[in-house]
Design an enzyme around this catalytic site. Sequence first.
Site, PDB file in Angstrom:
ATOM      1  N   SER A  46       0.788  -1.061   0.116  1.00 42.40           N
ATOM      2  CA  SER A  46       0.043   0.106   0.245  1.00 42.40           C
ATOM      3  C   SER A  46       0.858   1.347   0.003  1.00 42.40           C
ATOM      4  CB  SER A  46      -0.994   0.031   1.315  1.00 42.40           C
ATOM      5  OG  SER A  46      -1.498   1.374   1.461  1.00 42.40           O
ATOM      6  N   TYR A 102      -1.829   0.015  10.273  1.00 40.05           N
ATOM      7  CA  TYR A 102      -1.880  -0.566   8.793  1.00 40.05           C
ATOM      8  C   TYR A 102      -0.599  -0.241   8.166  1.00 40.05           C
ATOM      9  CZ  TYR A 102      -3.316  -1.302   4.055  1.00 40.05           C
ATOM     10  OH  TYR A 102      -3.429  -1.392   2.873  1.00 40.05           O
TER      11      TYR A 102
END
Length: 260
Positions: free
Chosen positions: A155, A169
């Site tokens: 990501s 995250y």
Amino acid sequence: MSDPIPSSPAAARRPVTIVTGGSRGIGRAVAERLARDGHDLVITYRERAADAEAVADGLRAAGADVAVLSADLGDLASTATIFPAAIERFGRVTGLVNNAGITGRIGTFLEVDIEESREVFAVNDLAPILLCQQAVEHMATNRGGEGGAIVNVSSGAATTGSANTYIPYAMSKAALDALTTGLSKEYGPYGVRVNTVSPGTTHTEIHAAAGRPNAPEERAPRIPMRRAGQPDEIAGAVAFLLGPDASYITGAILRVAGGN
């Protein structure tokens, strides 16, 4: 898992790729693209079995032989069953896409729930470590394998840190990038290519699960291309890194983020 189908010599020459979380979102788009590119597939799902089977039916219609596996990547015992099941079904695996991932709830750092973060790291990091170990054991030429390719789906959060959103995250995805870097160097000499695709904000269900379903629209004005990505745009990058045109690429982190 789908009922075994005897393999043929022709089928054995096709690439066989595992896609975790292949029943929806980016994983589904990756599986659909790979089916069109001539891969046989193992897709995993955690819930919504009917949806997973419907996706598999579409992949079969595109010419792929498909196995569907139920697996909870938050549970290492469950994760450990994926690769052996794929080998039993197809006899070999040539590619692994570590796609399945979770974000945790969106919020500030002081709102972070430690137990939820434990699950984030289990799914996003520990499961890929285990699957990569199994892949290397099977693929690496110094272990008797024929080589292969691994793509980790990371990501853009790995480099931004995602302040006020989901810092754990972001941390987990930075760790996944480090896995790509280290593993590519250690097993590049033995025929295993390891790369990362790093998506920016993409239209998937992951945002609703994190508590902000409109996140793609909210973030679009801050993206240079002024829109969030679509899953098939990420899938193209994954397919490229698995394919022959990427034969001299390993250790790369390919950002697919609209300019962010």
